[in-house]
Design a protein around this motif. Structure first.
Motif, PDB file in Angstrom:
ATOM      1  N   LYS A  58     -72.715   8.144  46.375  1.00  0.00           N
ATOM      2  CA  LYS A  58     -72.431   9.364  47.143  1.00  0.00           C
ATOM      3  C   LYS A  58     -72.408  10.597  46.249  1.00  0.00           C
ATOM      4  N   GLU A  59     -71.996  10.437  44.970  1.00  0.00           N
ATOM      5  CA  GLU A  59     -71.967  11.585  44.066  1.00  0.00           C
ATOM      6  C   GLU A  59     -73.361  12.162  43.848  1.00  0.00           C
ATOM      7  N   ALA A 109     -72.637  18.468  51.996  1.00  0.00           N
ATOM      8  CA  ALA A 109     -71.970  19.379  51.064  1.00  0.00           C
ATOM      9  C   ALA A 109     -70.557  19.705  51.534  1.00  0.00           C
ATOM     10  N   CYS A 110     -70.369  19.826  52.845  1.00  0.00           N
ATOM     11  CA  CYS A 110     -69.028  20.083  53.378  1.00  0.00           C
ATOM     12  C   CYS A 110     -68.097  18.895  53.148  1.00  0.00           C
ATOM     13  N   ALA A 111     -68.670  17.698  53.124  1.00  0.00           N
ATOM     14  CA  ALA A 111     -67.845  16.493  53.028  1.00  0.00           C
ATOM     15  C   ALA A 111     -67.500  16.105  51.605  1.00  0.00           C
ATOM     16  N   PHE A 112     -68.342  16.488  50.629  1.00  0.00           N
ATOM     17  CA  PHE A 112     -68.096  16.028  49.252  1.00  0.00           C
ATOM     18  C   PHE A 112     -68.544  17.090  48.251  1.00  0.00           C
ATOM     19  N   PRO A 113     -67.643  17.475  47.319  1.00  0.00           N
ATOM     20  CA  PRO A 113     -66.229  17.101  47.260  1.00  0.00           C
ATOM     21  C   PRO A 113     -65.452  17.643  48.467  1.00  0.00           C
ATOM     22  N   ALA A 156     -66.730  28.960  51.708  1.00  0.00           N
ATOM     23  CA  ALA A 156     -66.719  28.527  50.303  1.00  0.00           C
ATOM     24  C   ALA A 156     -67.939  27.659  50.000  1.00  0.00           C
ATOM     25  N   VAL A 157     -68.309  26.804  50.961  1.00  0.00           N
ATOM     26  CA  VAL A 157     -69.495  25.958  50.775  1.00  0.00           C
ATOM     27  C   VAL A 157     -70.741  26.835  50.643  1.00  0.00           C
TER      28      VAL A 157
END
Length: 680
Positions: free
Chosen positions: A392-393, A424-428, A470-471
């Motif tokens: 996922k990273e 992108a919203c989910a990680f981090p 922020a994203v």
């Protein structure tokens, strides 16, 4: 580019310039990918718009290679965007132009196999992961068969794999699973093809709309299409069928997962305007001896489309005879494989380890071989049937770069990057929950906007807006850095990892670090950031870094498309290869094709091994061994265990050129007679 066809032989040139629809029957090692690429180049140089060409293949790796070669040949401005796997190109089409598919949510998520299995377990109240995995495969078979009723599935090896009760349970669970997917506003991989096919079958206007997008559809490995993929190509091709199909029915080895070799064999029935198949029979890979063995194996399939592999140089020496090696036990098999590799290295000190491959039908056959090689400190790489998804990273880092590059000059975000925005919203984690994202999706759908574009006008609390903005702020930083520093794809990925605060999770060591290294290596070969992002959107992302130099041990299904200087096919016993279930499932022909694929992986030398006593049953040599003409074999006494391992094979005089020429002539005559009977 003075002559983009200059490197092609006459048969390849004819295929590259033939009018569609046309089937190119391409033998192993005959340069089919080069032919397809030169055809694409010819169409574009002849005035066809790159976006009017749809190039489909079956693996992300093959798609990435095709895209890279087109980029090198044509440059970034003329390289087609629509190059990818079936699932990847349809994901893109649905994102860009999926409004005509009933019930398709805007900004839908695409679930990987693991997430889809968890959702299936939830929908069915299942607790046993193994049973759920089997049900997931059965559900996939129903979807790819475009039916909800198992009784409507045509009888095949894929269907025979499942007990009737499992198929019935899958059918009963399918509606609840689809409801759960809809609740998650998600599609699984099978939906990416099945849903648009069903929509086009129900709505001819949608089929005509999508069909009008393409001047030609080019499909590689056509023999591997399943029912849904076959229907998709026919629908998108329209009339009279602008399809350039390349494949080899003798390399159709995925019937167990729903592929139908009949699709390539019935091509002219599907496309009435198609001429007789064009043939690529000149092999640039293997020695004449190996080619004669492959032709002999092919001759045992009475339904195969006639084709005869020939060496590129008619005057080439025959090459080494094929060795059949018999050993008493699996442990002896491991020691014999080690001795084989060591003997090659003694004879050829500069030989890279990776040019030695051990190919097996079943994974357990490889275990003692791996143990022997590792115990002797021989570098070895095990390649299994399942290619892991990148961690996922890594996926998140690629998503951040795709999102950053999806904002146009006018400041508008591209809806094709909606899935990248979601990841992108989910990680981090930034506190953007499912409820907020659901409201954003509804707001975007109502306004016909990209998810990122809809953030500006979404009714939200200050805290919610802060998280979403922020994203977008980080994405803007990445885009500005790429433009200011004129970064290439690999450096752009590194910048995305740093700006999104993922970099520290990608340190060397461990699976994320290994996958990150593979991703950077692939990115470095992509040419431009835009080309890399296009490829990533279509799924062209490697899962694991490859060993630099190691003996390759892999199953035959993973070896397809590869080639090695020296090949050992191990486990050639009845019950193992062909598999014991093949007889009752009517799949012996596919087992033979798997053997044909194994034989044609070898460039210079080929060994065929079997074991007399494996576990608790006595082995018998595979029937396929008897299909290799004796004149092509090097005699070998059964090796006997000794303190040092197994005894070496006892060589005999290889066949004369006259004898092998006689065998080939007889085989060609049989093939011609069979073709004549088929024509009548």
């Amino acid at each position: 580019m003075t002559d983009h066809l200059a490197r092609l032989n006459p048969a390849q040139r004819a295929a590259a310039t033939a009018a569609a629809p046309v089937l190119v029957l391409a033998g192993a090692g005959s340069g089919k990918t080069e032919t397809l690429i030169r055809r694409v180049a010819g169409l574009i140089l002849g005035g066809e718009a790159p976006d009017r060409l749809l190039c489909i293949t079956f693996t992300a790796k093959a798609a990435g290679e095709m895209r890279g070669r087109l980029l090198a040949l044509l440059g970034p401005e003329r390289t087609p965007r629509w190059v990818g796997t079936f699932h990847a190109v349809m994901a893109r089409l649905l994102i860009e132009d999926g409004g005509g598919v009933p019930g398709l949510p805007r900004g839908f998520a695409i679930l990987g196999q693991g997430d889809a299995r968890e959702l299936l377990m939830q929908a069915g109240g299942l607790r046993d992961a193994k049973a759920a995995g089997l049900l997931q495969e059965a559900v996939s078979l129903l979807k790819n068969g475009l039916v909800a009723d198992p009784r409507r599935l045509p009888r095949s090896g894929a269907v025979a794999r499942f007990e009737p009760e499992v198929l019935a349970q899958a059918a009963a669970l399918l509606p609840a699973y689809q409801t759960a997917l809809a609740g998650r506003q998600a599609l699984d991989f099978d939906d990416l093809i099945a849903r648009p096919v069903l929509a086009m079958q129900a709505d001819p206007a949608l089929a005509a709309h999508w069909s009008s997008r393409w001047a030609e559809i080019l499909v590689d490995e056509y023999q591997d299409t399943n029912h849904a993929q076959h229907a998709l190509v026919r629908l998108l091709a329209g009339q009279p069928g602008r399809v350039f199909a390349v494949g080899d029915d003798l390399q159709a080895i995925y019937g167990w997962r729903g592929a139908d070799v009949g699709h390539i064999r019935r091509f002219r029935k599907d496309y009435k305007a198609a001429p007789a198949p064009l043939k690529l029979e000149t092999n640039y890979r293997s020695t004449p001896t190996i080619l004669r063995a492959a032709n002999a194996v092919a001759a045992e399939d009475p339904e195969a489309l006639p084709k005869l592999l020939r060496p590129a140089d008619p005057a080439a020496p025959p090459g080494a005879a094929i060795v059949i090696r018999e050993v008493p036990t699996p442990e002896d098999d491991g020691r014999a494989a080690l001795a084989w590799v060591q003997a090659l290295r003694r004879r050829l000190p500069e030989l890279p380890w990776r040019e030695c491959a051990v190919l097996v039908r079943a994974g357990f056959v490889a275990e003692p071989i791996l143990a022997a090689l590792r115990q002797a400190s021989v570098p070895v790489r095990l390649v299994t049937d399942r290619e892991p998804e990148p961690p996922k990273e890594v996926l998140a880092t690629v998503a951040w770069l795709r999102l950053a590059m999806s904002r146009g000059d006018g400041g508008r975000w591209d809806p094709a990057a909606d899935d990248a925005f979601r990841r992108a919203c989910a990680f981090p984690a930034r506190g953007i929950g499912g409820a907020l994202f659901g409201r954003l999706r509804e707001h975007a759908a109502a306004g016909g906007l990209a998810l990122a574009q809809a953030v500006a006008t979404l009714p939200a609390t200050p805290k919610e807006r802060q998280g979403l903005e922020a994203v977008l702020g980080v994405a803007g930083e990445i885009a500005a850095g790429v433009a200011r520093r004129r970064l290439g794809p690999a450096d752009a990925l590194r910048l995305a990892a740093e700006a999104s605060e993922i970099a520290e999770r990608l340190a060397p060591g461990g699976r994320p670090g290994q996958a990150w290294a593979a991703m950077l290596q692939a990115a470095a070969e992509a040419g431009s950031v835009a080309a890399y992002c296009d490829g990533a959107a279509l799924g062209a992302m490697p899962g694991e870094a490859e060993a630099t130099d190691a003996v390759q041990v892999m199953t035959l299904h993973r070896a397809k498309g590869l080639e090695f200087d020296h090949v050992l096919l191990a486990g050639l016993e009845e019950g193992v290869w062909p598999h014991w279930q093949a007889e009752q499932q009517g799949a012996i022909a596919e087992e033979r094709r798997l053997f044909y694929v194994g034989v044609t992986r070898a460039r210079h030398t080929l060994q065929l091994g079997w074991v007399r006593q494996r576990r608790d049953w006595a082995g018998k040599p595979s029937r396929f061994l008897a299909e290799i003409p004796k004149a092509l074999l090097q005699g070998a006494a059964a090796p006997r265990p000794s303190r040092a391992g197994t005894a070496p094979a006892r060589p005999v005089t290889p066949p004369s050129q006259a004898e092998t020429d006689r065998l080939v002539a007889e085989f060609a005559a049989r093939q011609a007679a069979r073709a004549a009977r088929a024509a009548r």
